[in-house]
Motif scaffolding. Structure first.
Motif, PDB file in Angstrom:
ATOM      1  N   ILE A 136       5.909  15.464  18.511  1.00 34.21           N
ATOM      2  CA  ILE A 136       5.670  16.773  17.935  1.00 34.21           C
ATOM      3  C   ILE A 136       4.972  16.568  16.602  1.00 34.21           C
ATOM      4  CG2 ILE A 136       6.727  18.863  17.028  1.00 34.21           C
ATOM      5  CD1 ILE A 136       8.987  18.414  19.058  1.00 34.21           C
ATOM      6  N   ARG A 137       3.826  17.183  16.429  1.00 29.01           N
ATOM      7  CA  ARG A 137       3.068  17.027  15.192  1.00 29.01           C
ATOM      8  C   ARG A 137       3.416  18.168  14.261  1.00 29.01           C
ATOM      9  NH1 ARG A 137      -3.016  17.734  13.509  1.00 29.01           N
ATOM     10  NH2 ARG A 137      -2.976  16.305  11.757  1.00 29.01           N
ATOM     11  N   THR A 138       3.580  17.817  12.991  1.00 23.32           N
ATOM     12  CA  THR A 138       3.815  18.844  11.989  1.00 23.32           C
ATOM     13  C   THR A 138       2.736  18.733  10.933  1.00 23.32           C
ATOM     14  OG1 THR A 138       5.235  17.424  10.650  1.00 23.32           O
ATOM     15  CG2 THR A 138       6.317  18.786  12.321  1.00 23.32           C
ATOM     16  N   ASN A 139       2.270  19.812  10.451  1.00 24.77           N
ATOM     17  CA  ASN A 139       1.311  19.842   9.342  1.00 24.77           C
ATOM     18  C   ASN A 139       2.027  20.367   8.124  1.00 24.77           C
ATOM     19  OD1 ASN A 139      -1.045  18.981  10.712  1.00 24.77           O
ATOM     20  ND2 ASN A 139      -1.106  20.970  11.715  1.00 24.77           N
ATOM     21  N   ARG A 140       2.410  19.451   7.282  1.00 26.83           N
ATOM     22  CA  ARG A 140       3.150  19.847   6.072  1.00 26.83           C
ATOM     23  C   ARG A 140       2.232  19.847   4.901  1.00 26.83           C
ATOM     24  NH1 ARG A 140       8.696  16.579   6.855  1.00 26.83           N
ATOM     25  NH2 ARG A 140       9.141  17.431   8.858  1.00 26.83           N
ATOM     26  N   THR A 161      -3.632   7.732   4.523  1.00 27.11           N
ATOM     27  CA  THR A 161      -2.799   8.829   5.029  1.00 27.11           C
ATOM     28  C   THR A 161      -3.052  10.151   4.314  1.00 27.11           C
ATOM     29  OG1 THR A 161      -1.026   8.115   3.559  1.00 27.11           O
ATOM     30  CG2 THR A 161      -0.949   7.337   5.855  1.00 27.11           C
ATOM     31  N   ARG A 162      -3.984  10.147   3.388  1.00 25.66           N
ATOM     32  CA  ARG A 162      -4.269  11.385   2.658  1.00 25.66           C
ATOM     33  C   ARG A 162      -4.739  12.461   3.632  1.00 25.66           C
ATOM     34  NH1 ARG A 162      -8.007  10.418  -2.080  1.00 25.66           N
ATOM     35  NH2 ARG A 162      -6.139   9.407  -2.809  1.00 25.66           N
ATOM     36  N   ALA A 163      -4.111  13.611   3.579  1.00 29.15           N
ATOM     37  CA  ALA A 163      -4.452  14.781   4.411  1.00 29.15           C
ATOM     38  C   ALA A 163      -4.264  14.519   5.907  1.00 29.15           C
ATOM     39  CB  ALA A 163      -5.869  15.248   4.120  1.00 29.15           C
ATOM     40  N   LYS A 164      -3.374  13.628   6.270  1.00 28.60           N
ATOM     41  CA  LYS A 164      -3.063  13.370   7.681  1.00 28.60           C
ATOM     42  C   LYS A 164      -1.763  14.075   8.041  1.00 28.60           C
ATOM     43  CE  LYS A 164      -6.226  10.144   8.347  1.00 28.60           C
ATOM     44  NZ  LYS A 164      -7.543  10.394   8.493  1.00 28.60           N
ATOM     45  N   GLY A 165      -1.551  14.294   9.326  1.00 27.13           N
ATOM     46  CA  GLY A 165      -0.326  14.931   9.794  1.00 27.13           C
ATOM     47  C   GLY A 165       0.814  13.940   9.905  1.00 27.13           C
ATOM     48  N   TYR A 201       7.020   7.542   5.897  1.00 31.72           N
ATOM     49  CA  TYR A 201       5.897   8.478   5.762  1.00 31.72           C
ATOM     50  C   TYR A 201       6.099   9.713   6.629  1.00 31.72           C
ATOM     51  CZ  TYR A 201       1.281  10.446   6.594  1.00 31.72           C
ATOM     52  OH  TYR A 201       0.236  11.308   6.747  1.00 31.72           O
ATOM     53  N   HIS A 202       6.437   9.510   7.881  1.00 36.59           N
ATOM     54  CA  HIS A 202       6.535  10.617   8.822  1.00 36.59           C
ATOM     55  C   HIS A 202       7.757  11.509   8.604  1.00 36.59           C
ATOM     56  CE1 HIS A 202       3.034   9.597  11.130  1.00 36.59           C
ATOM     57  NE2 HIS A 202       3.444   8.347  11.214  1.00 36.59           N
ATOM     58  N   HIS A 203       8.813  10.989   7.979  1.00 36.37           N
ATOM     59  CA  HIS A 203      10.018  11.784   7.769  1.00 36.37           C
ATOM     60  C   HIS A 203      10.093  12.436   6.398  1.00 36.37           C
ATOM     61  CE1 HIS A 203      11.341   9.696  11.384  1.00 36.37           C
ATOM     62  NE2 HIS A 203      12.174  10.717  11.534  1.00 36.37           N
ATOM     63  N   CYS A 204       9.170  12.140   5.523  1.00 34.30           N
ATOM     64  CA  CYS A 204       9.196  12.726   4.182  1.00 34.30           C
ATOM     65  C   CYS A 204       8.905  14.222   4.272  1.00 34.30           C
ATOM     66  CB  CYS A 204       8.165  12.055   3.282  1.00 34.30           C
ATOM     67  SG  CYS A 204       8.151  12.753   1.614  1.00 34.30           S
ATOM     68  N   PRO A 205       9.873  15.071   3.886  1.00 31.53           N
ATOM     69  CA  PRO A 205       9.687  16.513   4.038  1.00 31.53           C
ATOM     70  C   PRO A 205       8.644  17.115   3.100  1.00 31.53           C
ATOM     71  CG  PRO A 205      11.744  16.056   2.907  1.00 31.53           C
ATOM     72  CD  PRO A 205      11.185  14.737   3.342  1.00 31.53           C
ATOM     73  N   HIS A 206       8.252  16.389   2.066  1.00 30.63           N
ATOM     74  CA  HIS A 206       7.278  16.917   1.113  1.00 30.63           C
ATOM     75  C   HIS A 206       5.970  16.136   1.105  1.00 30.63           C
ATOM     76  CE1 HIS A 206      10.075  19.828  -0.504  1.00 30.63           C
ATOM     77  NE2 HIS A 206      11.002  18.887  -0.373  1.00 30.63           N
ATOM     78  N   HIS A 207       5.805  15.264   2.094  1.00 26.89           N
ATOM     79  CA  HIS A 207       4.583  14.458   2.237  1.00 26.89           C
ATOM     80  C   HIS A 207       4.275  13.693   0.940  1.00 26.89           C
ATOM     81  CE1 HIS A 207       1.548  13.582   5.177  1.00 26.89           C
ATOM     82  NE2 HIS A 207       0.588  13.720   4.289  1.00 26.89           N
ATOM     83  N   ALA A 216       0.810  -1.213   0.000  1.00 25.16           N
ATOM     84  CA  ALA A 216       0.000   0.000   0.000  1.00 25.16           C
ATOM     85  C   ALA A 216       0.845   1.265   0.000  1.00 25.16           C
ATOM     86  CB  ALA A 216      -0.941   0.002   1.205  1.00 25.16           C
ATOM     87  N   PHE A 217       2.132   1.179   0.368  1.00 25.71           N
ATOM     88  CA  PHE A 217       2.990   2.353   0.323  1.00 25.71           C
ATOM     89  C   PHE A 217       3.205   2.756  -1.131  1.00 25.71           C
ATOM     90  CE2 PHE A 217       4.406   0.930   4.566  1.00 25.71           C
ATOM     91  CZ  PHE A 217       4.251   2.130   5.244  1.00 25.71           C
ATOM     92  N   ARG A 218       3.109   4.069  -1.378  1.00 23.01           N
ATOM     93  CA  ARG A 218       3.355   4.565  -2.728  1.00 23.01           C
ATOM     94  C   ARG A 218       3.942   5.963  -2.648  1.00 23.01           C
ATOM     95  NH1 ARG A 218      -0.571   8.146  -4.429  1.00 23.01           N
ATOM     96  NH2 ARG A 218      -2.373   8.294  -3.059  1.00 23.01           N
ATOM     97  N   VAL A 219       4.487   6.411  -3.757  1.00 22.83           N
ATOM     98  CA  VAL A 219       5.100   7.733  -3.832  1.00 22.83           C
ATOM     99  C   VAL A 219       4.276   8.604  -4.773  1.00 22.83           C
ATOM    100  CG1 VAL A 219       7.171   9.002  -4.530  1.00 22.83           C
ATOM    101  CG2 VAL A 219       7.383   6.778  -3.439  1.00 22.83           C
ATOM    102  N   VAL A 220       3.972   9.803  -4.338  1.00 25.91           N
ATOM    103  CA  VAL A 220       3.297  10.779  -5.184  1.00 25.91           C
ATOM    104  C   VAL A 220       4.389  11.484  -5.988  1.00 25.91           C
ATOM    105  CG1 VAL A 220       1.795  12.800  -5.240  1.00 25.91           C
ATOM    106  CG2 VAL A 220       1.489  11.066  -3.460  1.00 25.91           C
ATOM    107  N   ASP A 221       4.494  11.139  -7.262  1.00 24.38           N
ATOM    108  CA  ASP A 221       5.594  11.622  -8.092  1.00 24.38           C
ATOM    109  C   ASP A 221       5.703  13.141  -8.120  1.00 24.38           C
ATOM    110  OD1 ASP A 221       6.564   9.109  -8.848  1.00 24.38           O
ATOM    111  OD2 ASP A 221       5.099   8.951 -10.471  1.00 24.38           O
ATOM    112  N   GLU A 222       4.572  13.841  -8.126  1.00 26.30           N
ATOM    113  CA  GLU A 222       4.598  15.296  -8.218  1.00 26.30           C
ATOM    114  C   GLU A 222       5.207  15.946  -6.972  1.00 26.30           C
ATOM    115  OE1 GLU A 222       1.193  13.766  -8.303  1.00 26.30           O
ATOM    116  OE2 GLU A 222       1.902  13.133 -10.262  1.00 26.30           O
ATOM    117  N   LYS A 223       5.199  15.233  -5.840  1.00 28.79           N
ATOM    118  CA  LYS A 223       5.707  15.788  -4.592  1.00 28.79           C
ATOM    119  C   LYS A 223       7.112  15.303  -4.246  1.00 28.79           C
ATOM    120  CE  LYS A 223       1.249  16.440  -2.334  1.00 28.79           C
ATOM    121  NZ  LYS A 223       0.475  16.142  -1.114  1.00 28.79           N
TER     122      LYS A 223
END
Length: 89
Positions: free
Chosen positions: A85-89, A71-75, A57-63, A11-18
Motif C-alpha cells: 500500500i503506497r502512501t503519499n505523506r 528519497t526526496r519527494a518519494k512515496g 524511512y517507510h514507517h516515519c509518519p512525518h517523512h 546516507a541516512f539522515r533526519v530532517v530536524d524540522e520534520k
C-alpha cells in the motif's frame, strides 16, 4: 561485496524540522541500528548491522528520514495484508 559498495548506511539522515521524536524508526529497525526512542532524535549507530531495508524511512509518519537525496519527494510503502500500500505523506 555489492551491498558493501552500493549501500552507504551513512546516507541516512533526519530532517530536524520534520522529526517529532516519536521513536517509530528505532522500533521498526530489525537489527537495532538506530539509537533513540520517544522524545529522542534518532541516531544511526553505524555498527555494520544495517540492512538498508528502509523500514525506518517507510514507517516515519512525518517523512523526516531521508537517504541522501535519493528519497526526496518519494512515496512510502507498507506491507499490509500481503499487499503493498503506497502512501503519499
Amino acid at each position: 561485496m555489492f551491498s558493501k559498495v552500493s549501500h552507504h548506511r551513512q546516507a541516512f539522515r533526519v530532517v530536524d524540522e520534520k522529526c517529532v521524536r516519536c521513536g517509530i524508526c528505532a522500533e521498526v529497525c530489525p537489527v537495532n541500528d538506530i539509537k533513540g526512542g520517544l522524545g529522542h532524535k534518532p541516531v544511526w549507530l553505524h555498527n555494520d548491522k544495517c540492512l538498508t531495508c528502509f523500514a525506518c524511512y517507510h514507517h516515519c509518519p512525518h517523512h523526516a528520514i531521508q537517504y541522501g537525496n535519493r528519497t526526496r519527494a518519494k512515496g512510502q510503502y507498507f506491507l499490509v495484508e500481503e499487499n503493498y500500500i503506497r502512501t503519499n505523506r
